[in-house]
Design a protein around this motif. Structure first.
Motif, PDB file in Angstrom:
ATOM      1  N   LYS A 448     -34.903 -15.060  -1.931  1.00  0.00           N
ATOM      2  CA  LYS A 448     -35.575 -15.648  -0.787  1.00  0.00           C
ATOM      3  C   LYS A 448     -37.063 -15.358  -0.937  1.00  0.00           C
ATOM      4  O   LYS A 448     -37.460 -14.205  -1.078  1.00  0.00           O
ATOM      5  CB  LYS A 448     -35.060 -15.060   0.526  1.00  0.00           C
ATOM      6  CG  LYS A 448     -33.636 -15.447   0.879  1.00  0.00           C
ATOM      7  CD  LYS A 448     -33.538 -16.917   1.273  1.00  0.00           C
ATOM      8  CE  LYS A 448     -32.138 -17.268   1.762  1.00  0.00           C
ATOM      9  NZ  LYS A 448     -32.028 -18.685   2.165  1.00  0.00           N
ATOM     10  N   LYS A 450     -40.782 -15.662   0.652  1.00  0.00           N
ATOM     11  CA  LYS A 450     -41.524 -15.860   1.894  1.00  0.00           C
ATOM     12  C   LYS A 450     -42.754 -16.709   1.598  1.00  0.00           C
ATOM     13  O   LYS A 450     -43.588 -16.347   0.759  1.00  0.00           O
ATOM     14  CB  LYS A 450     -41.938 -14.505   2.478  1.00  0.00           C
ATOM     15  CG  LYS A 450     -42.490 -14.551   3.886  1.00  0.00           C
ATOM     16  CD  LYS A 450     -42.762 -13.133   4.365  1.00  0.00           C
ATOM     17  CE  LYS A 450     -43.350 -13.113   5.764  1.00  0.00           C
ATOM     18  NZ  LYS A 450     -42.423 -13.680   6.760  1.00  0.00           N
ATOM     19  N   ASP A 459     -40.557 -15.556   9.564  1.00  0.00           N
ATOM     20  CA  ASP A 459     -40.010 -16.383   8.483  1.00  0.00           C
ATOM     21  C   ASP A 459     -39.332 -15.485   7.448  1.00  0.00           C
ATOM     22  O   ASP A 459     -39.974 -14.639   6.832  1.00  0.00           O
ATOM     23  CB  ASP A 459     -41.136 -17.183   7.826  1.00  0.00           C
ATOM     24  CG  ASP A 459     -40.616 -18.070   6.700  1.00  0.00           C
ATOM     25  OD1 ASP A 459     -39.398 -18.279   6.625  1.00  0.00           O
ATOM     26  OD2 ASP A 459     -41.451 -18.540   5.899  1.00  0.00           O
ATOM     27  N   ARG A 460     -38.031 -15.657   7.267  1.00  0.00           N
ATOM     28  CA  ARG A 460     -37.272 -14.808   6.340  1.00  0.00           C
ATOM     29  C   ARG A 460     -37.315 -15.343   4.912  1.00  0.00           C
ATOM     30  O   ARG A 460     -36.745 -14.741   4.021  1.00  0.00           O
ATOM     31  CB  ARG A 460     -35.832 -14.696   6.818  1.00  0.00           C
ATOM     32  CG  ARG A 460     -35.706 -14.107   8.218  1.00  0.00           C
ATOM     33  CD  ARG A 460     -34.266 -13.972   8.626  1.00  0.00           C
ATOM     34  NE  ARG A 460     -33.527 -13.088   7.739  1.00  0.00           N
ATOM     35  CZ  ARG A 460     -32.218 -12.837   7.860  1.00  0.00           C
ATOM     36  NH1 ARG A 460     -31.521 -13.437   8.825  1.00  0.00           N
ATOM     37  NH2 ARG A 460     -31.613 -12.020   7.013  1.00  0.00           N
ATOM     38  N   GLY A 461     -37.968 -16.445   4.718  1.00  0.00           N
ATOM     39  CA  GLY A 461     -38.118 -16.979   3.374  1.00  0.00           C
ATOM     40  C   GLY A 461     -37.205 -18.161   3.087  1.00  0.00           C
ATOM     41  O   GLY A 461     -36.226 -18.410   3.791  1.00  0.00           O
ATOM     42  N   ARG A 462     -37.550 -18.877   2.029  1.00  0.00           N
ATOM     43  CA  ARG A 462     -36.775 -20.039   1.594  1.00  0.00           C
ATOM     44  C   ARG A 462     -36.099 -19.738   0.267  1.00  0.00           C
ATOM     45  O   ARG A 462     -36.412 -18.758  -0.405  1.00  0.00           O
ATOM     46  CB  ARG A 462     -37.701 -21.252   1.430  1.00  0.00           C
ATOM     47  CG  ARG A 462     -38.350 -21.739   2.703  1.00  0.00           C
ATOM     48  CD  ARG A 462     -39.333 -22.845   2.380  1.00  0.00           C
ATOM     49  NE  ARG A 462     -38.691 -23.919   1.624  1.00  0.00           N
ATOM     50  CZ  ARG A 462     -39.353 -24.789   0.884  1.00  0.00           C
ATOM     51  NH1 ARG A 462     -40.664 -24.697   0.763  1.00  0.00           N
ATOM     52  NH2 ARG A 462     -38.698 -25.741   0.227  1.00  0.00           N
ATOM     53  N   ASN A 463     -35.193 -20.615  -0.127  1.00  0.00           N
ATOM     54  CA  ASN A 463     -34.529 -20.475  -1.423  1.00  0.00           C
ATOM     55  C   ASN A 463     -35.582 -20.504  -2.528  1.00  0.00           C
ATOM     56  O   ASN A 463     -36.408 -21.415  -2.609  1.00  0.00           O
ATOM     57  CB  ASN A 463     -33.528 -21.609  -1.612  1.00  0.00           C
ATOM     58  CG  ASN A 463     -32.785 -21.503  -2.934  1.00  0.00           C
ATOM     59  OD1 ASN A 463     -33.250 -21.968  -3.957  1.00  0.00           O
ATOM     60  ND2 ASN A 463     -31.626 -20.869  -2.898  1.00  0.00           N
ATOM     61  N   GLY A 464     -35.548 -19.479  -3.394  1.00  0.00           N
ATOM     62  CA  GLY A 464     -36.578 -19.352  -4.415  1.00  0.00           C
ATOM     63  C   GLY A 464     -36.627 -20.521  -5.374  1.00  0.00           C
ATOM     64  O   GLY A 464     -37.712 -20.897  -5.850  1.00  0.00           O
TER      65      GLY A 464
END
Length: 684
Positions: A448, A450, A459-464
């Motif tokens: 993940k 950020k 915001d915990r982040g998106r798929n890398g």
């Protein structure tokens, strides 16, 4: 009861038949034998005369005459007639007619010279034979006349001998049994198209060969005009079926839309190689091996040769390229050619990122501004930071071009970075090399990332993987007109390793051998495969052969890439480093990587050793442990340094050799270095 009566007739005695009386008087035995011998001799003589003399001799000289006439004409009348027909079919096309008329004139001139030469040879031979016979007759030499007669008879008999058995063997030859599939002219080619399902029998009259079928390199080529309403892509998509119809291997067929000035949407160009592997099996050394330097703006990348033996270069400026294919078929060789060409341009900034550490790209450490190897979370983040830095750099150049276009638009008429501007701004082209793309994407998919710069954001982040793909695609878009290029390499061409978003922004694409048409589409795209690009039709033996889709109207081309080993590549990398040192353009990772030897021989090495021991809270360490601490402290300076080299550098710095350390790390008394020893050396 009746009583039988005795036969009272007298018994008759049997009389032998009378001897046969001959009608003619018997001939003497010696005369009969003589007649049979004469008859046998006559039959034998007639048989010899019938079989060996008259029929064979006449047939032999008739065949010799026919052969002389064939060689005298040598297909020139047929080629001239075909050209005349092509001129009539040009139907007002002035350019086509002019080319065909020029070819007809050349053919007629060649035909004239051929007849003159052949007639001269015939006259010379005939004169020599006639002179010899005449001399023999004039001098009255019986043996010479007899020898000439026997020679003339023998020549006729030899060339007129019975060839039925040879003809039978030819019919039984498996190669000759496929003779019906060979292409001898336009009719055979159209028949092959019909058998392959490219056109139907009803469309035979609408299918034509433009011009003539003619040799082209190690094969032959023909331009085919399809029936009205039929697209070229409909024909090129059935190249494999056409190969089956013509009884050749699929790798011998090249079929693409005719994008020439005289072509149109219903016209295709077919090339058929004479051999199954027209690219050959011997590697061709790259010309970069002997080049002192290279101007990437002007020459691009010397890439390889096509099946006809023509040289090709990869023009990479203003675009990026996606490279895919199965492992061990040549991707690394092509990528090394691009990197080697970039290394020989001292004003070019090269950035390298690979998802798997290994020897392939170690040489680029000598000149690369950035170098990231591995797929750990830290490496993924480092690669993402590199992409963002490059994007910011590309945007900065774009802003300068925007300002220049307002102040002095004639200096950048196309809104692009020019060699003159690059020289003025003391910067060159930028190349990003990304290898093992699938490894980077697979590792990023488990992370993940950020994307919000606010540290207090929820915001915990998106798929890398999504973030990485979008960032690479963004780099390609913003760098197109400001001197930025990307080379993206993957060895597993599927939907997960070749994201559509990244593929679509790469104008050029190259693909080595893959297993099926779907994999070809993953790398090259649907349009290229429909236009005839077929890396899935390459043979297993054709390693190093790549299908390059050049984008736009340039179409695709199949090449045998040049060869360069890893040691040769490293040599070029060292040459690139020296060129940058001389030009004052050695920066970033390469500059620090090259400073390892300087640090390892001076006071700075001793200071680093003391610092890492203090940071670890120890006053002594084995050599292997000290090296680990140094690499963690300054990875750029000490990465790749071996224990013996570290010991040699410390000895040169005045620390001496290793000492006994007493009980340490579970060992009784290992060798290593103490803080006191290092401190004495630095204060000396």
């Amino acid at each position: 009861m009746a009583t039988p009566l005795y036969d009272e007739r007298p018994a008759l005695a049997l009389v032998p038949p009378p001897a046969e009386t001959p009608v003619f008087k018997a001939e003497p035995a010696d005369r009969k034998k003589w007649i049979e011998s004469a008859r046998t001799v006559a039959e034998t003589t007639n048989k010899v005369a019938r079989i060996a003399l008259l029929p064979h001799t006449v047939r032999g000289y008739r065949q010799l005459g026919r052969r002389w006439i064939d060689r005298f004409h040598d297909d020139y009348p047929q080629m001239i007639a075909s050209t005349n027909r092509a001129i009539r079919e040009a139907d007002g096309d002035v350019m086509q007619e002019a080319r065909l008329k020029e070819r007809r004139a050349d053919l007629r001139e060649e035909y004239k010279r051929h007849r003159l030469v052949y007639t001269g040879k015939t006259a010379a031979v005939s004169g020599a034979v006639a002179g010899g016979v005449t001399f023999g007759a004039a001098t009255g030499s019986l043996w010479l006349d007899l020898l000439a007669g026997l020679g003339a008879w023998g020549v006729g008999v030899f060339h007129g001998r019975n060839r039925k058995q040879a003809d039978t063997d030819l019919v039984q030859d498996p190669v000759a049994s496929r003779d019906a599939a060979q292409i001898r002219g336009e009719a055979d080619l159209v028949t092959a198209l019909i058998k392959a399902g490219v056109v139907t029998e009803a469309q035979r009259e609408e299918t034509h060969v433009v011009g003539i079928i003619q040799p082209a390199g190690p094969g032959w080529t023909a331009t085919i005009e399809l029936p009205r309403g039929m697209k070229a892509s409909d024909a090129t998509s059935r190249a494999e079926e056409l190969a089956s119809s013509m009884r050749v291997k699929k790798s011998q067929i090249e079929m693409r839309a005719d994008t020439s000035e005289d072509g149109h949407e219903g016209q295709v160009v077919l090339w058929v190689a004479n051999e199954a592997n027209p690219y050959g099996s011997k590697p061709v050394p790259s010309p970069l091996l002997t080049a002192d330097r290279l101007d990437f703006w002007q020459y691009g990348v010397p890439l390889g040769t096509d099946a006809r033996g023509s040289r090709h270069s990869l023009e990479l400026v203003w675009c990026s390229i996606l490279l895919g294919g199965l492992p061990d078929y040549g991707k690394s060789f092509l990528a090394r050619l691009v990197a080697a060409a970039a290394a020989l341009d001292p004003h070019m900034a090269v950035h390298v990122a690979t998802g798997k550490a290994g020897p392939d790209w170690v040489g680029t450490k000598q000149f690369a501004h950035s170098y990231v190897a591995g797929n750990t979370p830290a490496k993924i983040l480092a690669f993402l930071d590199l992409l963002n830095e490059l994007i910011a750099d590309m945007q900065q150049i774009g802003e300068r071009l925007e300002q220049l276009s307002e102040e002095n638009p004639e200096r950048c008429p196309e809104g692009k970075l020019t060699p003159e501007l690059a020289q003025e701004w003391k910067r060159g082209l930028t190349l990003l090399i990304v290898d093992e793309l699938q490894e980077l994407l697979d590792a990023a998919a488990m992370m993940k990332i950020k994307t919000d710069d606010d540290p207090e954001s929820k915001d915990r982040g998106r798929n890398g993987k999504e973030v990485l793909v979008e960032t690479m695609a963004r780099f390609v878009r913003v760098s197109r007109y400001v001197g930025g290029m990307g080379l993206f390499i993957t060895q597993r061409p599927d939907a997960t390793s070749v994201p559509t978003l990244l593929r679509e922004v790469c104008r050029k694409r190259a693909c080595f051998r893959v297993k099926g048409a779907s994999s070809s589409r993953m790398v090259l795209g649907d349009d290229a495969v429909a236009a005839g690009a077929a890396p899935h039709m390459l043979l297993d033996a054709q390693k190093g052969v790549v299908v390059l889709d050049q984008g736009g109207e340039d179409g695709h081309v199949t090449l045998k890439t040049d060869f360069m080993t890893i040691p040769e590549f490293r040599e070029i990398c060292m040459r690139g480093r020296q060129l940058r040192i001389e030009a004052g353009t050695l920066t970033g990772f390469a500059a620090e990587h090259g400073s390892t030897s300087r640090v390892a021989t001076g006071k700075e090495l001793l200071a680093d050793c003391i610092a890492v021991l203090d940071a670890d809270g120890v006053d002594r360490a084995r050599t292997v442990r000290l090296l680990e601490l140094l690499m963690a402290h300054r990875p750029v300076a000490y990465e790749g340094l071996a224990e013996p080299v570290l010991q040699a550098r410390l000895r040169e710095a005045g620390a001496g050799g290793t000492r006994k350390l007493g009980p340490l790390d579970g060992m009784a008394n290992p060798n290593g270095y103490t803080r006191e020893q290092l401190a004495e050396a630095i204060s000396a």
